[in-house]
Structures are given as structure tokens and as C-alpha cells.
Write an enzyme that holds these catalytic residues in place. Structure first.
Site, PDB file in Angstrom:
ATOM      1  N   ARG A   1      46.106 -66.450 113.659  1.00  6.68           N
ATOM      2  CA  ARG A   1      45.466 -67.424 114.544  1.00  6.68           C
ATOM      3  C   ARG A   1      45.011 -68.628 113.742  1.00  6.68           C
ATOM      4  O   ARG A   1      44.251 -68.495 112.785  1.00  6.68           O
ATOM      5  CB  ARG A   1      44.283 -66.765 115.260  1.00  6.68           C
TER       6      ARG A   1
ATOM      7  N   THR B   1      42.921 -74.548 115.966  1.00  9.51           N
ATOM      8  CA  THR B   1      43.384 -74.575 117.359  1.00  9.51           C
ATOM      9  C   THR B   1      43.209 -73.236 118.063  1.00  9.51           C
ATOM     10  O   THR B   1      43.264 -73.162 119.292  1.00  9.51           O
ATOM     11  CB  THR B   1      44.867 -74.945 117.420  1.00  9.51           C
TER      12      THR B   1
ATOM     13  N   ASP C   1      35.495 -58.820 111.983  1.00  9.04           N
ATOM     14  CA  ASP C   1      36.929 -58.979 111.824  1.00  9.04           C
ATOM     15  C   ASP C   1      37.536 -57.626 111.461  1.00  9.04           C
ATOM     16  O   ASP C   1      37.276 -57.086 110.381  1.00  9.04           O
ATOM     17  CB  ASP C   1      37.231 -60.007 110.730  1.00  9.04           C
TER      18      ASP C   1
ATOM     19  N   ASP D   1      39.581 -57.461 108.120  1.00  4.47           N
ATOM     20  CA  ASP D   1      38.739 -57.501 106.926  1.00  4.47           C
ATOM     21  C   ASP D   1      38.019 -56.185 106.712  1.00  4.47           C
ATOM     22  O   ASP D   1      37.878 -55.711 105.571  1.00  4.47           O
ATOM     23  CB  ASP D   1      37.710 -58.630 107.039  1.00  4.47           C
TER      24      ASP D   1
END
Length: 207
Positions: free
Chosen positions: A102, A106, A198, A201
């Protein structure tokens, strides 16, 4: 259609995954365990036929899987942990990988890798990604599967945001979504709230 797996074991393990104190090793184990439980729900309608065989006691007709063969497709990188767990349940399934990230500005998906089984069109496909946040990456992955001929697709995620669910329902209303929970919303950075951070992660110990 969205199915939220409310089984107490799933919800308990998801709570442990949310905890900021949960370390990499435990988080990885929990992600694998939740993935297996989600697969149990997602695959409950697999078709069965009967096969005649002998037990040590007598001959009989017993249920075995039939119908379409299966494919597991991981959205890299975090989807790998789910696929690696689920393939232990269905070891004959073929495995594919779709690489998307991603764009932080944006929030749109950018493709960098695509490797699918050659006969993907003949298989029932289960797509894995722990987090359904904006929905952009999952929608793009599903579209690439459809472009390759896949028709029967289920998306399995550990955690989802309403915004991501809405994107999949808009772009791919034929896709069944199976999740452990749908959280409140996305924050300004595109993270699920309250979420679990995340997933990639926390699975791999990176920042």
C-alpha cells in the site's frame, strides 16, 4: 457476504494478538492458530462423497472430499503465515502468491509479484491476508485472480475494518469474507482501530 467467527477460542486468541505486550513468537503462533480456526469455518461447505474401504473391523462407505480442488493464495507478506498454517489442513492444495503493498501517500495498492497455479480457474480459491483495512490490496488481488479465471473465491482475514469490507462488497459482491472480527474504523493513516497494529511487522519482528 461476511461471516464473523465468534467462537470463544477465536475471540480469546484475537484478544491476545491485540495486546501490545504479546511478543513476536507468541503473536506468530496465535496468527497460525486463528488461521486454522477461520479455515474450519470457511471450508465448512466443502463437498463430500463416499469411498468404500476396510477398517480393521469391517468394510464400509465413508466420507471423503470431492468437488473442486483447492488453492490457497497469500497476499504477501503477511498472508504467508495464514497459508502456511492452513496448508497443514489441506496438504493437497496448491499455493499461490500475490505481492502488493500500500502506497503510504495514496493508500492505493501497488503490485510487485504474481505467481498462481496454472490451473487456478479449476480450483476453489481461499485468499489470505490478516488485515482487511482499506480493502484496496485485497480487491486488487481478487481482481487478478478473476483475470486468471478463478470464479469461486473466499477471502480470509483475521481482522477487518468496515471500510475494507465495504470495498470488497462493492467490487466483488460474489466473494465470501470470513473474519474473526470487524473493528470500529480506520484512522487517518489507514490503520484499523482498535486493531492490533501492523500484522506483518508483528509477525516478522520488523518496523
Amino acid at each position: 457476504m461476511v461471516s464473523v467467527v465468534t467462537h470463544p477460542l477465536v475471540q480469546h486468541k484475537l484478544t491476545l494478538m491485540r495486546d501490545v505486550r504479546t511478543g513476536v513468537k507468541e503473536f506468530r503462533e496465535l496468527a497460525s492458530e486463528v488461521s486454522l480456526l477461520l479455515a474450519y469455518e470457511a471450508m465448512r461447505d466443502l463437498e463430500l462423497t463416499t469411498e468404500t474401504l476396510e477398517t480393521p473391523i469391517q468394510q464400509g462407505d465413508f466420507p471423503v472430499l470431492t468437488g473442486k480442488k483447492l488453492a490457497l493464495v497469500a497476499i504477501l507478506r503477511a498472508g504467508l503465515i495464514m497459508t502456511e498454517a492452513i496448508v497443514t489442513l489441506v496438504p493437497a492444495a496448491k499455493v499461490g502468491h500475490i505481492g502488493l503493498y500500500r502506497d503510504p501517500e495514496t493508500l492505493l495498492p501497488v503490485a510487485y509479484y504474481n505467481k498462481l497455479p496454472a490451473d487456478i480457474a479449476e480450483r476453489r480459491v481461499f485468499v489470505t491476508d490478516p488485515m482487511l483495512a482499506t480493502g484496496g490490496s485485497a480487491s486488487a488481488a481478487i481482481q487478478s485472480l478473476k483475470d486468471a479465471g478463478a470464479q469461486n473465491i473466499t477471502l480470509m482475514c483475521i481482522l477487518a475494518a468496515p471500510e475494507g469490507v465495504a470495498v470488497i462488497e462493492r467490487d466483488h459482491p460474489d466473494v465470501h469474507i470470513v473474519v474473526a472480527a470487524v473493528d470500529s474504523h480506520l484512522n487517518d493513516h489507514g490503520y484499523i482501530v482498535p486493531g492490533l497494529g501492523d500484522a506483518g511487522d508483528r509477525i516478522y519482528g520488523t518496523k
